[in-house]
Write a protein that holds these residues in place. Structure first.
Motif, PDB file in Angstrom:
ATOM      1  N   LYS A  66      18.367  22.403 186.623  1.00  0.00           N
ATOM      2  CA  LYS A  66      17.161  21.999 185.896  1.00  0.00           C
ATOM      3  C   LYS A  66      17.050  20.487 185.754  1.00  0.00           C
ATOM      4  O   LYS A  66      18.011  19.823 185.369  1.00  0.00           O
ATOM      5  CB  LYS A  66      17.201  22.661 184.511  1.00  0.00           C
ATOM      6  N   ILE A  69      13.116  17.529 180.872  1.00  0.00           N
ATOM      7  CA  ILE A  69      11.745  17.813 180.435  1.00  0.00           C
ATOM      8  C   ILE A  69      11.459  17.026 179.158  1.00  0.00           C
ATOM      9  O   ILE A  69      12.264  17.017 178.219  1.00  0.00           O
ATOM     10  CB  ILE A  69      11.542  19.332 180.219  1.00  0.00           C
ATOM     11  N   THR A  70      10.303  16.359 179.154  1.00  0.00           N
ATOM     12  CA  THR A  70       9.897  15.519 178.023  1.00  0.00           C
ATOM     13  C   THR A  70       9.625  16.362 176.778  1.00  0.00           C
ATOM     14  O   THR A  70       9.032  17.432 176.880  1.00  0.00           O
ATOM     15  CB  THR A  70       8.606  14.759 178.399  1.00  0.00           C
ATOM     16  N   ASN A  81      13.852  22.285 176.040  1.00  0.00           N
ATOM     17  CA  ASN A  81      15.290  22.387 176.319  1.00  0.00           C
ATOM     18  C   ASN A  81      15.996  23.224 175.258  1.00  0.00           C
ATOM     19  O   ASN A  81      16.809  24.085 175.564  1.00  0.00           O
ATOM     20  CB  ASN A  81      15.892  20.988 176.410  1.00  0.00           C
ATOM     21  N   ARG A  85      17.730  27.010 175.705  1.00  0.00           N
ATOM     22  CA  ARG A  85      19.133  27.268 175.315  1.00  0.00           C
ATOM     23  C   ARG A  85      19.207  28.398 174.300  1.00  0.00           C
ATOM     24  O   ARG A  85      20.075  29.268 174.384  1.00  0.00           O
ATOM     25  CB  ARG A  85      19.750  25.992 174.723  1.00  0.00           C
ATOM     26  N   THR A 278      22.812  14.985 181.435  1.00  0.00           N
ATOM     27  CA  THR A 278      22.680  14.665 180.009  1.00  0.00           C
ATOM     28  C   THR A 278      21.398  13.879 179.745  1.00  0.00           C
ATOM     29  O   THR A 278      20.775  14.011 178.698  1.00  0.00           O
ATOM     30  CB  THR A 278      23.910  13.838 179.567  1.00  0.00           C
ATOM     31  N   HIS A 279      20.971  13.090 180.734  1.00  0.00           N
ATOM     32  CA  HIS A 279      19.818  12.209 180.486  1.00  0.00           C
ATOM     33  C   HIS A 279      18.502  12.977 180.380  1.00  0.00           C
ATOM     34  O   HIS A 279      18.397  14.140 180.781  1.00  0.00           O
ATOM     35  CB  HIS A 279      19.718  11.116 181.560  1.00  0.00           C
ATOM     36  N   GLY A 280      17.498  12.274 179.834  1.00  0.00           N
ATOM     37  CA  GLY A 280      16.180  12.861 179.693  1.00  0.00           C
ATOM     38  C   GLY A 280      15.268  12.481 180.847  1.00  0.00           C
ATOM     39  O   GLY A 280      15.742  12.064 181.926  1.00  0.00           O
ATOM     40  N   TYR A 285      10.349   5.394 184.297  1.00  0.00           N
ATOM     41  CA  TYR A 285      10.761   5.297 185.707  1.00  0.00           C
ATOM     42  C   TYR A 285      10.113   6.358 186.590  1.00  0.00           C
ATOM     43  O   TYR A 285      10.399   6.424 187.781  1.00  0.00           O
ATOM     44  CB  TYR A 285      12.288   5.416 185.799  1.00  0.00           C
ATOM     45  N   TYR A 332      20.217   0.756 190.774  1.00  0.00           N
ATOM     46  CA  TYR A 332      20.275  -0.485 189.970  1.00  0.00           C
ATOM     47  C   TYR A 332      21.286  -0.428 188.823  1.00  0.00           C
ATOM     48  O   TYR A 332      21.905  -1.429 188.489  1.00  0.00           O
ATOM     49  CB  TYR A 332      18.874  -0.794 189.406  1.00  0.00           C
TER      50      TYR A 332
END
Ligand code: NAD
Length: 358
Positions: A66, A69-70, A81, A85, A278-280, A285, A332
């Motif tokens: 997955k 998701i905002t 999210n 869960r 882990t990131h959103g 970006y 980057y």
């Protein structure tokens, strides 16, 4: 052939999941993708950010990869999210944080595993808006039951922590430690202040620990834990935490290994598993083909291990490690300055990893 539910997500999700998909296919493991859109745009189109078809697909395939998701802040729809869960009973959020040579960080040889309870605590979604009937009723009940005053203009979030969910997550942590030859489990809490919720979590953890005498056990208060992780991360091994602290400490641990671009994760239950970074959705970006796909790819490595494709998982992990070590085809966030013109794009990182695998 493994059938996997692929949720591209929104924001940078589609870019990083596409990179992960290509890299996973290059391992030669036979994967068939059931692509299920969810998130912000689907909310506009289908009136819900998480349609029932997504659950149906995961229930059928058991495994999902997955993208992020905002979640609108403060108002709007509730976290997709968290809903995913809770609905699929993915009670454990497993987030390993391991150093890769060449990553941009002051820390070396970090090897932590964060095990976060995923279904209750302040994330249970039991909330009452300021001025609502529910909020007033709770304020009055609290006054009646223990004489304490909550201001009438308060919003209220409930923090349930149960014996059942605490036992389940702490047992998972010890079983994980045993299976993966880990030395120590640290239970993290704020039991000095929240005696009946965090205190219960700690009490349960101490009881469960008695059954695993081969593994060292200790506990730490969460604020101290944060300082300890920054100063002496090498002293820690497997951490088990209630939901909110687990979320926060995961990002702290990601910072130790060079940032969210390198931090993978999995949401695991008895029946299903959803692998996600882990990131959103890093909306800034979106569409730039710029962010690091490695966290998503490493979540794919965890998925390969989970389905028993251990050799392919090792091969992919090694290929990724060697791309970071060379430092040429990296995004980057891994370059020594973020505006380095030689930074690779998201898709170029995937290409470089694929080249190493084949
Ligand atoms: P975020 O993780 O999306 O981004 C924070 C910062 O981390 C970014 O601005 C960027 O600098 C860096 N970053 C994140 N991913 C990166 C990557 N792959 N490569 C390089 N750098 C990366 O956190 P946020 O901005 O607080 O949240 C954005 C949205 O994502 C929110 O709506 C939030 O609710 C949601 N979210 C979703 C999930 C999930 O789907 N599981 C998890 C966390 C946050």
């Amino acid at each position: 052939m493994y059938k996997i539910t692929l949720i591209p997500g929104d924001g940078v999700g589609p870019e990083v999941t596409e990179a992960a998909k290509r890299v996973l296919e290059a391992t030669g493991v036979p994967l068939e993708w059931d692509i299920q859109e969810a998130g912000e745009e689907i909310y506009q189109k289908e009136g819900t950010p998480l349609p029932e078809r997504v659950f149906d697909s995961i229930r059928k395939n058991k495994i999902s990869l997955k993208g992020p998701i905002t979640t609108p802040v403060g108002s709007g729809f509730r976290s997709v999210n968290v809903l995913l869960r809770q609905t699929l009973n993915l009670f454990c959020c497993l987030r390993p944080c391991k150093s890769y040579a060449g990553a941009k960080t002051e820390y070396k040889n970090i090897d932590l595993v964060i095990i976060r309870e995923n279904t209750e605590d302040l994330y249970a979604g039991i909330e009452y808006q300021k001025g609502s009937e529910g909020a007033h009723s709770i304020i009055e009940s609290v006054k009646r039951i223990n004489g304490k005053t909550i201001r009438m203009d308060s919003g209220i979030s409930i923090k349930p922590i149960s014996v059942y969910a605490s036992e389940r997550i702490v047992r998972f942590a010890f079983e994980y430690a045993r299976k993966n030859k880990r030395q120590k489990v640290t239970a993290v809490h704020k039991a000095n202040i929240m005696k009946y919720s965090d205190g219960l979590f700690l009490e349960v953890a101490r009881e469960i620990a008695k059954k695993y005498s081969d593994i060292e056990f200790e506990d730490k208060i969460v604020d101290n834990m944060c300082m300890q992780l920054v100063q002496k991360p090498g002293l820690y091994d497997v951490l088990v935490l209630p939901n909110l602290y687990g979320d926060i400490v995961s990002d702290l641990a990601a910072g130790l290994i060079g940032g969210l671009g390198l931090a993978p994760g999995a949401n695991i239950g008895d029946e299903f598993a959803v692998f996600e970074a882990t990131h959103g959705s890093a909306p800034r970006y979106k569409g730039l083909n710029k962010v690091n796909p490695m966290a998503m790819i490493l979540s794919g490595v965890m998925m390969l291990r989970h389905i028993g494709e251990v050799t392919a998982a090792e091969k992919l992990d090694n290929a990724l490690a060697s791309v970071i070590k060379e430092g040429k085809s990296v995004t980057y966030d891994i370059k020594s300055t973020p505006d380095d013109a030689s930074a690779a794009t998201t898709s170029e990182v995937a290409d470089a990893i694929i080249k190493k695998i084949s």
